[in-house]
Every structure is written in structure tokens, then in C-alpha cells.
Scaffold this active site. Structure first.
Site, short mmCIF file in Angstrom:
data_model
loop_
_atom_site.label_atom_id
_atom_site.label_comp_id
_atom_site.label_asym_id
_atom_site.label_seq_id
_atom_site.Cartn_x
_atom_site.Cartn_y
_atom_site.Cartn_z
N SER A 125 -2.79 0.23 4.60
CA SER A 125 -2.62 1.67 4.33
C SER A 125 -3.49 2.05 3.14
O SER A 125 -3.97 1.17 2.41
CB SER A 125 -1.14 1.90 3.99
OG SER A 125 -0.93 3.12 3.33
N TYR A 138 7.09 1.14 0.12
CA TYR A 138 6.02 1.22 1.11
C TYR A 138 4.71 0.74 0.50
O TYR A 138 3.98 -0.06 1.10
CB TYR A 138 5.90 2.66 1.62
CG TYR A 138 4.92 2.82 2.77
CD1 TYR A 138 5.31 2.53 4.08
CD2 TYR A 138 3.62 3.25 2.56
CE1 TYR A 138 4.42 2.67 5.14
CE2 TYR A 138 2.72 3.40 3.60
CZ TYR A 138 3.14 3.11 4.89
OH TYR A 138 2.25 3.24 5.94
P1 NDP Z 1 5.37 5.73 13.91
O1 NDP Z 1 6.58 6.02 13.13
O2 NDP Z 1 4.77 6.79 14.76
O3 NDP Z 1 5.62 4.42 14.85
C1 NDP Z 1 6.23 3.30 14.30
C2 NDP Z 1 6.43 2.27 15.40
O4 NDP Z 1 7.04 1.11 14.83
C3 NDP Z 1 7.35 2.74 16.50
O5 NDP Z 1 6.95 2.18 17.72
C4 NDP Z 1 8.71 2.17 16.07
O6 NDP Z 1 9.59 2.09 17.17
C5 NDP Z 1 8.23 0.81 15.54
N1 NDP Z 1 9.16 0.16 14.63
C6 NDP Z 1 9.66 0.61 13.45
N2 NDP Z 1 10.49 -0.29 12.92
C7 NDP Z 1 10.52 -1.34 13.78
C8 NDP Z 1 11.19 -2.59 13.80
N3 NDP Z 1 12.04 -2.96 12.84
N4 NDP Z 1 10.96 -3.44 14.85
C9 NDP Z 1 10.13 -3.10 15.85
N5 NDP Z 1 9.45 -1.93 15.87
C10 NDP Z 1 9.66 -1.07 14.86
O7 NDP Z 1 4.30 5.17 12.85
P2 NDP Z 1 2.70 5.12 12.87
O8 NDP Z 1 2.20 4.90 14.23
O9 NDP Z 1 2.21 6.23 12.05
O10 NDP Z 1 2.50 3.80 12.00
C11 NDP Z 1 2.17 2.53 12.56
C12 NDP Z 1 1.77 1.61 11.44
O11 NDP Z 1 0.65 2.18 10.75
C13 NDP Z 1 2.85 1.42 10.37
O12 NDP Z 1 2.77 0.12 9.86
C14 NDP Z 1 2.44 2.40 9.29
O13 NDP Z 1 2.91 2.01 8.05
C15 NDP Z 1 0.93 2.30 9.39
N6 NDP Z 1 0.21 3.42 8.82
C16 NDP Z 1 0.32 4.69 9.31
C17 NDP Z 1 -0.42 5.73 8.75
C18 NDP Z 1 -0.36 7.14 9.24
O14 NDP Z 1 -1.00 8.02 8.62
N7 NDP Z 1 0.35 7.45 10.31
C19 NDP Z 1 -1.31 5.48 7.62
C20 NDP Z 1 -1.37 4.11 7.19
C21 NDP Z 1 -0.63 3.13 7.78
P3 NDP Z 1 11.20 2.17 16.95
O15 NDP Z 1 11.47 3.30 15.99
O16 NDP Z 1 11.78 2.37 18.30
O17 NDP Z 1 11.58 0.86 16.36
#
Ligand code: NDP
Length: 233
Positions: A125, A138
Site C-alpha cells: 500500500s 493498517y
Molecule cells: P475490498 O474490501 O474491496 O476487498 C477485500 C477482499 O478481501 C474481499 O474479497 C473480502 O471478502 C476479502 N477478505 C477480507 N478479509 C478476509 C479474510 N479474513 N479472509 C479472506 N478474505 C478476506 O478491498 P480492496 O480490493 O480495495 O483491497 C484488496 C487489497 O488491496 C487489500 O489488501 C488492501 O489493503 C489492498 N489495497 C487497496 C487499496 C485501495 O485503494 N483499494 C490501496 C492499497 C492496498 P470478505 O469480506 O467476504 O471476506
């Protein structure tokens, strides 16, 4: 860049929404058999979706056990609790999901890689570089993900497994919805981003595909920003 993916198997955690869903679909389009997981299993065209929680050892073991062979692991499961992270329960939840969850999945998947190796990508990130008064767990977790990535890259190079990270800037997903609704905050972010716009999940997915492709065969332990220049200024 699609070379080297046909008939291979990819596991995408957090692959049900946002960046992970875009990654899962990009690997499926490139010819991989893709298994994606989230805590809730949602439908995703062309992708096998399984409910699994990366914070739960038995759940991860069942997920990985359902795959005979794994060529690529992309760790997209992640969470943020923002100001709640000043309470230890939320702080711990974020670290356990983003850091422990990534390590747990990598460790479980390692024995499933073929002798010829494969590739792992983690998701860092902008807060791997910068502190975050609004989200201390985070930021700590995303700095941790970078050092974990470099450590596994060095440890597993001898097994032919490359381990790299992408550092997305501000990407249009559910995770950043609250930021987009705060128009003043959004304006500040866009003004600070040289390219002046939000990134799309597909743009992160293409960088992940590159890092897993034969074109990146001498790249391991790298942190690739996909941020419209945000971390450059
Ligand atoms: P979203 O919230 O859109 O998606 C998160 C995903 O992770 C979902 O599929 C969710 O499904 C899953 N998830 C969360 N907790 C768990 C768990 N304990 N076990 C299994 N699956 C899990 O997030 P983003 O797509 O935005 O983010 C994806 C990654 O990218 C993350 O690591 C985030 O920190 C990182 N990121 C995002 C940025 C952004 O601007 N969007 C910037 C920098 C990094 P469910 O809730 O059903 O578990």
C-alpha cells in the site's frame, strides 16, 4: 504477457471483490484455473469461489488442500478499521488479517508448488511507505507485508518461487468508498496524485500478472507501486 499462464493454477485470496476479483479474472482470462476466496463466497464468472477466512488455520488448510497443485498465489485479502485501530481488538484484527493471513496462506501453499517453482504476489500500500494517523494498524501491517515479501523472496528463491509485492495507490473499490464520499478528502488525494485520478482494480491486476509472468523471471523481492505517481512526490 499471457504466455506462461495456460493450464496453470492460481489461488487468489480476497478474490471476491475489488482488486482481488480483478486479479482473479485477469488470471482466468490468461488461461489459468483460478480459485478465489473471501469469507463470503460470491459468484465470479470463470472463477471457482470458495468461502475461506485467512485468519483461520483450518479454513486455509481446507482451501489449499482442495488444490492439487498451485503455480501462483496472490494475497489480496485485506482489511482496514481506520480510527477503531486505536482499540487493541481492531488493531489485532487488521494485523492478523493482513500480515498473519498472508504468511499463513503462503506457508500452506508452499508444498503445493511444483518443483519448477512459481510466483507469489502480496498487496502492500502507499501506507507501506507513509505513516497513517487515521489507521495505525493498517500502516503497520502494510509495512510488515513488504518485509515479509522480501524475506520469503530470499528464503524461497532456491525453490524457484519468486515473491513480489505491488503497492497500489488510491484504487476505486469498496475499501475506499468512504474516502470517495468525503469530497474534501477525495479532492486532496486527487490533487496529490500526479496522474490526477483514481486507479482501477484492473490496473493493479495487470501489474500482478506481469510479476507472475516469464517477463519478470529475474524479479523477486520487489515492491512495485501502481499509484499514478503518488509515492514519487
Ligand atoms: P475490498 O474490501 O474491496 O476487498 C477485500 C477482499 O478481501 C474481499 O474479497 C473480502 O471478502 C476479502 N477478505 C477480507 N478479509 C478476509 C479474510 N479474513 N479472509 C479472506 N478474505 C478476506 O478491498 P480492496 O480490493 O480495495 O483491497 C484488496 C487489497 O488491496 C487489500 O489488501 C488492501 O489493503 C489492498 N489495497 C487497496 C487499496 C485501495 O485503494 N483499494 C490501496 C492499497 C492496498 P470478505 O469480506 O467476504 O471476506
Amino acid at each position: 504477457m499471457s504466455d506462461g499462464f495456460a493450464g496453470r493454477t492460481a489461488l487468489v485470496t480476497g478474490g471476491t471483490r475489488g482488486i482481488g476479483a480483478a486479479v482473479a479474472q485477469a488470471f482466468a482470462r490468461a488461461g489459468c484455473r483460478v480459485t478465489a476466496c473471501g469469507r463470503k463466497a460470491l459468484d465470479l464468472p470463470g472463477v471457482r469461489v470458495v468461502a475461506a477466512d485467512v485468519t483461520d488455520a483450518a479454513s486455509v488448510s481446507a482451501l489449499v488442500g482442495s488444490l492439487e497443485r498451485i503455480d501462483f498465489v496472490i494475497n489480496c485479502a485485506g482489511t482496514i478499521r481506520r480510527r477503531d485501530e486505536y482499540e487493541m481488538a481492531a488493531f489485532t484484527e487488521v494485523i492478523q488479517t493482513n500480515v498473519d493471513g498472508t504468511m499463513r496462506v503462503c506457508l500452506a501453499a508452499k508444498p503445493r508448488f511444483p518443483a519448477t517453482g512459481g510466483a507469489i504476489v502480496t498487496i502492500a500500500s502507499m501506507l507501506s511507505y507513509f505513516g497513517a494517523p487515521h489507521a495505525p494498524a493498517y500502516a503497520a501491517s502494510k509495512a510488515g507485508v513488504v518485509q515479509l515479501t522480501k524475506s520469503l523472496a530470499a528464503a524461497w528463491a532456491q525453490d524457484g518461487i519468486r515473491v513480489n509485492a505491488v503497492a497500489p495507490g488510491w484504487i476505486r473499490t469498496e475499501l475506499t468508498e468512504a474516502v470517495r464520499q468525503d469530497k474534501q478528502r477525495e479532492a486532496g488525494i486527487l490533487a496529490r496524485t500526479p496522474m490526477g485520478r483514481w486507479g482501477e482494480p484492473e490496473e493493479v491486476a495487470e501489474a500482478v500478472l506481469f510479476l507472475c509472468s516469464p517477463a519478470a523471471r529475474f524479479i523477486t523481492g520487489a515492491l512495485l507501486p501502481v499509484d499514478g505517481g503518488y509515492s514519487s512526490v
